[in-house]
Write a protein that holds these residues in place. Structure first.
Motif, PDB file in Angstrom:
ATOM      1  N   UNK A  64       8.522  16.519  -2.212  1.00  0.00           N
ATOM      2  CA  UNK A  64       7.880  15.455  -1.430  1.00  0.00           C
ATOM      3  C   UNK A  64       6.532  15.892  -0.869  1.00  0.00           C
ATOM      4  N   UNK A  65       6.344  17.201  -0.664  1.00  0.00           N
ATOM      5  CA  UNK A  65       5.004  17.671  -0.274  1.00  0.00           C
ATOM      6  C   UNK A  65       4.017  17.416  -1.412  1.00  0.00           C
ATOM      7  N   UNK A  66       4.465  17.683  -2.628  1.00  0.00           N
ATOM      8  CA  UNK A  66       3.587  17.446  -3.781  1.00  0.00           C
ATOM      9  C   UNK A  66       3.263  15.965  -3.942  1.00  0.00           C
ATOM     10  N   UNK A  67       4.227  15.097  -3.662  1.00  0.00           N
ATOM     11  CA  UNK A  67       3.960  13.655  -3.741  1.00  0.00           C
ATOM     12  C   UNK A  67       3.014  13.243  -2.618  1.00  0.00           C
ATOM     13  N   UNK A  68       3.130  13.888  -1.468  1.00  0.00           N
ATOM     14  CA  UNK A  68       2.177  13.638  -0.381  1.00  0.00           C
ATOM     15  C   UNK A  68       0.772  13.989  -0.839  1.00  0.00           C
ATOM     16  N   UNK A  79       0.870  -1.184   0.000  1.00  0.00           N
ATOM     17  CA  UNK A  79       0.000   0.000   0.000  1.00  0.00           C
ATOM     18  C   UNK A  79       0.904   1.231   0.000  1.00  0.00           C
ATOM     19  N   UNK A  80       1.456   1.549  -1.167  1.00  0.00           N
ATOM     20  CA  UNK A  80       2.536   2.535  -1.230  1.00  0.00           C
ATOM     21  C   UNK A  80       2.065   3.972  -1.037  1.00  0.00           C
ATOM     22  N   UNK A  81       0.850   4.292  -1.467  1.00  0.00           N
ATOM     23  CA  UNK A  81       0.328   5.643  -1.226  1.00  0.00           C
ATOM     24  C   UNK A  81       0.237   5.909   0.273  1.00  0.00           C
ATOM     25  N   UNK A  82      -0.327   4.963   1.001  1.00  0.00           N
ATOM     26  CA  UNK A  82      -0.460   5.119   2.452  1.00  0.00           C
ATOM     27  C   UNK A  82       0.917   5.157   3.110  1.00  0.00           C
TER      28      UNK A  82
END
Length: 428
Positions: A110-114, A33-36
């Motif tokens: 990394x904020x944008x990927x979050x 569950x890579x998004x989480x």
């Protein structure tokens, strides 16, 4: 099985809330569950930075009212996340964090990927994204420290070296890595002084129940941060008990001080084998100076002579013997100690009985040595500790004893009356 990153992050000094978040992230990662996983990892990062800000002292040149407003927003569940990000990017009126543009850009990335994870955007989030963010954390988390937080770092050091709170074997790297980012250059000397005073108050600089005070200073050098290293060299040279304790335990680190010729000269001229020197340690330090070529030309002979006069019976190990021999030390030792009246000096000869026997074991016994030993023990006024050691040595080394007697015969010299192993005459 724990991941390498898992072992690392849980070994860091981070708040419990952050540990819970990273544990959730790792569970998600292992479940694909890579998004989480990325979302929880990012929240962990933000939580660590929030905690550092809440526990830091106000940075210089940040107005008191502004700092209080920042802290208020950090304590608000609705505003803390954005507040952390905004202040990581802040550069006016002064940076709150020591960060370069590259790190700031990475934080934005990394904020944008979050946001991709939190808002179900179409961008793919894979295992590689999570692993890359973890690499970002390992590389940069130690660097993201609040400016002007040297006092907070000092308190952390005090907690670490308080054996009632922290086990003596606990790794210090999590503290060491903060120094370049938590302490400004013009405050480093004061910071080192405060740490040193605490060490002395806690245990005493020469009685280290933690067994890692010198390791603490050494790891500051190992950071390879030029500013920290330069300031630490200046500070250590100003504290004699610190520098000598450090170099006696870690003699190979004398290279950090190699650029200061006056310091190196003072080291061998005044400090090595001075009062407080520990048997063996000072010789290893002198060997380290020689090994690194820090004494040159005529000064080398002068140094050998000075060290020999101050010598304290230290026996070199195999490496030390090779270094001393190659530098000409033992030639000077023979000229100074075994070919002059120094052998008859009660204090020096008795104190150095073992190194004299060591020399006789390693090198030939020639005419000069035979004459001087015989002269020293021809009357009852002799260094008796040395006599006992020489008798023992000659009895245990019959080939040396036979050579000594042969030399006496060749030179038509009477045996020394007060050296039992040669004369056979008892004398008490």
């Amino acid at each position: 099985m724990k991941l390498q990153f898992e072992n690392w992050i849980l070994s860091q000094e981070i708040p419990e809330e952050a540990k819970t978040l990273i544990e959730e992230s790792i569970i998600c990662y292992k479940s694909n569950a890579y998004r989480a996983a990325l979302l929880f990892s990012y929240l962990c990062f933000q939580t660590i930075i929030k905690d550092r800000m809440l526990n830091a002292h106000k940075p210089d040149n940040i107005p008191e009212g502004m700092w209080e407003d920042i802290l208020k927003k950090l304590r608000n569940d609705d505003t803390w996340d954005q507040t952390v990000f905004d202040n990581l990017q802040r550069q006016q009126p002064k940076d709150i964090f020591f960060l370069n543009d590259d790190i700031r850009n990475q934080i934005t990335f990394w904020k944008n990927r979050r946001n991709d994870c939190a808002h179900s955007k179409n961008n793919i989030i894979s295992a590689s994204h999570v692993e890359s963010f973890w690499s970002f954390l390992r590389s940069n988390l130690p660097k993201i420290m609040v400016n002007g937080s040297s006092e907070a770092l000092l308190n952390k050091i005090k907690r670490h070296f308080d054996v009632s709170l922290t086990a003596p074997s606990t790794e210090t790297s999590y503290i060491i890595n903060e120094v370049p980012y938590a302490v400004e250059e013009n405050q480093l000397n004061s910071f080192f002084s405060s740490v040193f005073e605490y060490f002395k108050e806690n245990d005493g600089v020469l009685w280290d129940i933690n067994e890692n005070y010198n390791e603490f200073w050494d790891k500051l050098f190992i950071l390879n941060n030029e500013i920290v290293s330069n300031q630490l060299v200046k500070f250590m040279k100003s504290e004699e008990e610190l520098i000598m304790n450090f170099l006696r335990e870690l003699p190979h680190r004398v290279n950090y001080f190699a650029d200061d010729n006056s310091f190196i000269r003072n080291l061998w001229y005044s400090k090595i084998f001075a009062k407080g020197g520990i048997l063996g340690d000072d010789l290893k330090l002198y060997c380290a100076i020689l090994r690194n070529g820090l004494i040159e030309g005529e000064e080398l002979i002068e140094a050998h002579k000075k060290i020999i006069w101050k010598y304290k019976n230290s026996i070199p190990d195999q490496e030390g013997f090779y270094i001393l021999k190659e530098s000409g030390f033992f030639k000077v030792f023979k000229d100074v100690a075994l070919s002059t009246n120094l052998l008859g000096s009660f204090d020096w000869a008795n104190r150095n009985k073992d190194i004299i026997a060591f020399y006789l074991e390693k090198f030939p016994i020639d005419e000069e040595i035979v004459r001087n030993i015989t002269w020293t023990f021809k009357s009852s006024d002799y260094p008796w500790h040395l006599r006992k050691r020489l008798d023992s040595f000659l009895d245990e080394n019959p080939e040396k004893k036979e050579l000594f007697i042969k030399k006496l015969s060749e030179l038509s010299i009477d045996p020394p009356s007060y050296l039992n192993s040669i004369s056979g005459t008892a004398s008490e």
